[in-house]
Design a protein around this motif. Structure first.
Motif, PDB file in Angstrom:
ATOM      1  N   ALA A  83      -6.399 -12.902  -6.148  1.00  0.00           N
ATOM      2  CA  ALA A  83      -4.877 -12.509  -5.784  1.00  0.00           C
ATOM      3  C   ALA A  83      -4.291 -12.828  -7.022  1.00  0.00           C
ATOM      4  O   ALA A  83      -3.623 -12.047  -6.956  1.00  0.00           O
ATOM      5  CB  ALA A  83      -4.366 -13.746  -4.689  1.00  0.00           C
ATOM      6  N   ASP A 111      -1.970  -9.868  -9.048  1.00  0.00           N
ATOM      7  CA  ASP A 111      -0.333 -10.773  -8.960  1.00  0.00           C
ATOM      8  C   ASP A 111       0.314 -10.235 -10.650  1.00  0.00           C
ATOM      9  O   ASP A 111       1.139  -9.828 -10.680  1.00  0.00           O
ATOM     10  CB  ASP A 111       0.048 -11.835  -9.141  1.00  0.00           C
ATOM     11  N   THR A 115       3.738  -5.229   0.246  1.00  0.00           N
ATOM     12  CA  THR A 115       3.817  -6.648   0.765  1.00  0.00           C
ATOM     13  C   THR A 115       2.750  -7.110   0.128  1.00  0.00           C
ATOM     14  O   THR A 115       1.619  -5.420  -0.051  1.00  0.00           O
ATOM     15  CB  THR A 115       3.531  -6.022   2.467  1.00  0.00           C
ATOM     16  N   ARG A 116       2.310  -8.677   0.034  1.00  0.00           N
ATOM     17  CA  ARG A 116       1.429  -9.250  -0.209  1.00  0.00           C
ATOM     18  C   ARG A 116       1.162 -10.721   1.281  1.00  0.00           C
ATOM     19  O   ARG A 116       1.721 -10.769   1.013  1.00  0.00           O
ATOM     20  CB  ARG A 116       1.532 -10.003  -1.500  1.00  0.00           C
ATOM     21  N   MET A 157      -2.534 -12.998   2.519  1.00  0.00           N
ATOM     22  CA  MET A 157      -3.638 -13.522   2.172  1.00  0.00           C
ATOM     23  C   MET A 157      -3.994 -14.372   3.235  1.00  0.00           C
ATOM     24  O   MET A 157      -3.398 -14.675   4.588  1.00  0.00           O
ATOM     25  CB  MET A 157      -2.778 -14.824   1.151  1.00  0.00           C
ATOM     26  N   ARG A 196      -0.197 -18.989  -1.758  1.00  0.00           N
ATOM     27  CA  ARG A 196      -0.278 -19.075  -3.619  1.00  0.00           C
ATOM     28  C   ARG A 196       1.770 -18.081  -3.070  1.00  0.00           C
ATOM     29  O   ARG A 196       1.838 -17.364  -2.406  1.00  0.00           O
ATOM     30  CB  ARG A 196      -1.102 -17.531  -3.826  1.00  0.00           C
ATOM     31  N   TRP A 252       3.257 -14.852  -1.359  1.00  0.00           N
ATOM     32  CA  TRP A 252       1.980 -13.915  -0.659  1.00  0.00           C
ATOM     33  C   TRP A 252       2.589 -14.528   1.775  1.00  0.00           C
ATOM     34  O   TRP A 252       2.683 -15.606   1.350  1.00  0.00           O
ATOM     35  CB  TRP A 252       0.764 -14.153  -0.612  1.00  0.00           C
ATOM     36  N   ASP A 253       2.445 -13.619   2.396  1.00  0.00           N
ATOM     37  CA  ASP A 253       2.561 -14.235   3.430  1.00  0.00           C
ATOM     38  C   ASP A 253       1.217 -14.173   3.711  1.00  0.00           C
ATOM     39  O   ASP A 253      -0.015 -14.355   3.182  1.00  0.00           O
ATOM     40  CB  ASP A 253       2.801 -12.832   3.949  1.00  0.00           C
TER      41      ASP A 253
END
Length: 415
Positions: A146, A150, A161-162, A164, A169, A172-173
């Motif tokens: 991750a 980034d 869209t990210r 996790m 983090r 991040w969703d």
């Protein structure tokens, strides 16, 4: 059980009961998530689909009903984040069970999944994201991947869209929070059999990896993988040791196995420890096992006979050449022969020792009946028996379901 696989295939056997030919049959809107997983879920919602565990002692058993429920919720969650039919989504989820929710959800949406390994660096992410036009990334929070994403983000303008899994983090969703809040009712999105479904980056000997694109026939093409090579049984427990970032994962943890209405076993490990694998076979009574010859060689360095492997009825290998010593020793200790197979990221299993055949150590078997296999010389002419050549699939006489569509965005390499 439904014997669902028979809906999609006509099989032909010789007088000894060995498969000699088969022909797939399917509607032009076939979609594995709806027409296999959801169909089983409707008929037998409590049928086991996956046994998942990890070295921490966590364990989950998912039924086909569970997979339908969680994939529907995941599809609604992803749609809410702007992911729609035709979008490309990079998925880096190791062996987390959320991978199964995600891949089925993306199939339902008509989006294209790009499975990827957690070993990617920022440079790798930049190339893959920009080459494919990936709109979103769904990634494990474990390890450094991750952070690499980034780091790459400023040079990946298409990523919007990210999401996790197993971690938090900034930016991040959280997958589970968002998924659990989503609606569990999802109406079928129309898809066509020849539309893109899954894209793999296939590393070559030179240059950047190629993008091997498959359509919805790819899932059907894996019926041969599970039914005729791995000998997966409807009430068995099949264990393929593969990370979901590699093509071998869907060879042994999804398509063919679930077309056979079977149950897959997943061990969410970071490191291959032979004695752990042997213990898992014993504890969970695994019936069929598939992994590379190197792993079998490491298993043989343990005290194999100290484990009760009596549940194990079938073993298959792929990924590298099999040493006859490994074949003979495993057979001596377990009574199970190693059935070799060969294929590529661009294909399903092409050549194999199928059920009913007698494996010859050092040989990867014979052509699978759904591929027109030839061995040719540098001029494209078939070579005589005993002459070294190149394995090819001929496409002039039949359509080989399971063969990739193209190298995405690379017309020259495709030709």
């Amino acid at each position: 059980m439904l014997n669902l696989n028979l809906k999609y295939v006509d099989e032909y056997f010789d007088s000894e009961g060995k498969l000699i030919n088969y022909k797939l049959k399917y509607p032009d809107d076939f979609n594995f998530a709806y027409d296999v997983v959801d169909e089983i879920a409707k008929a037998e919602p409590h049928r086991k689909a996956m046994v998942w565990c990890n070295p921490k002692g966590e364990e989950h058993i998912f039924t086909y009903g569970d997979l339908k429920y969680f994939s529907d919720k995941t599809a609604n969650m992803l749609r809410g984040k702007g992911i729609k039919k035709g979008d490309f989504v990079m998925v880096i989820l190791k062996r987390h069970y959320q991978f199964w929710f995600t891949i089925l959800a993306l199939h339902k949406l008509g989006a294209v999944i790009i499975p990827a390994t957690f070993l990617l660096t920022a440079h790798d992410v930049i190339y893959r994201a920009n080459a494919s036009g990936a709109k979103a990334v769904i990634c494990s929070g474990e390890g450094d991947v991750a952070a690499h994403i980034d780091e790459a983000l400023p040079e990946c303008p298409a990523i919007e869209t990210r999401i996790m899994v197993n971690g938090t983090r900034d930016g991040w969703d959280d997958f589970m929070t968002a998924m659990e809040a989503a609606d569990s009712t999802f109406e079928r999105v129309p898809t066509k059999i020849d539309e893109p479904m899954i894209l793999y980056f296939s590393s070559g000997t030179t240059g950047n990896p190629k993008m091997a694109l498959h359509n919805y026939t790819y899932a059907l093409g894996h019926m041969t993988t599970a039914k005729y090579w791995q000998n997966v049984e409807p009430d068995g427990l099949h264990f393929t040791i593969a990370d979901t970032g590699w093509g071998k994962a869907v060879w042994g943890k999804l398509y063919g196995q679930m077309m056979m209405e079977s149950c897959v076993f997943t061990y969410d490990m970071d490191k291959f420890i032979p004695k752990e694998i042997l213990s898992l076979v014993q504890k969970y009574k695994i019936t069929s096992l598939c992994c590379p010859p190197t792993m079998f060689r490491f298993l043989l360095q343990e005290d194999v006979v100290a484990y009760d492997l009596s549940s194990l009825k079938y073993c298959t290998i792929a990924g590298e050449a099999l040493n006859p010593d490994v074949f003979n020793k495993w057979y001596e200790l377990t009574g199970v022969k190693l059935m070799e197979g060969f294929g590529q990221t661009e294909t399903t299993v092409m050549i194999a020792n199928i059920i009913g055949s007698q494996p010859k150590p050092g040989s990867m078997g014979k052509p699978m009946p759904h591929y027109d296999i030839d061995i040719i010389d540098e001029d494209g002419k078939s070579v005589a028996t005993g002459i070294t050549g190149e394995v090819v699939i001929r496409t002039d006489k039949r359509k080989p379901e399971g063969l990739f569509v193209c190298y995405y965005r690379d017309e020259n390499r495709t030709k």
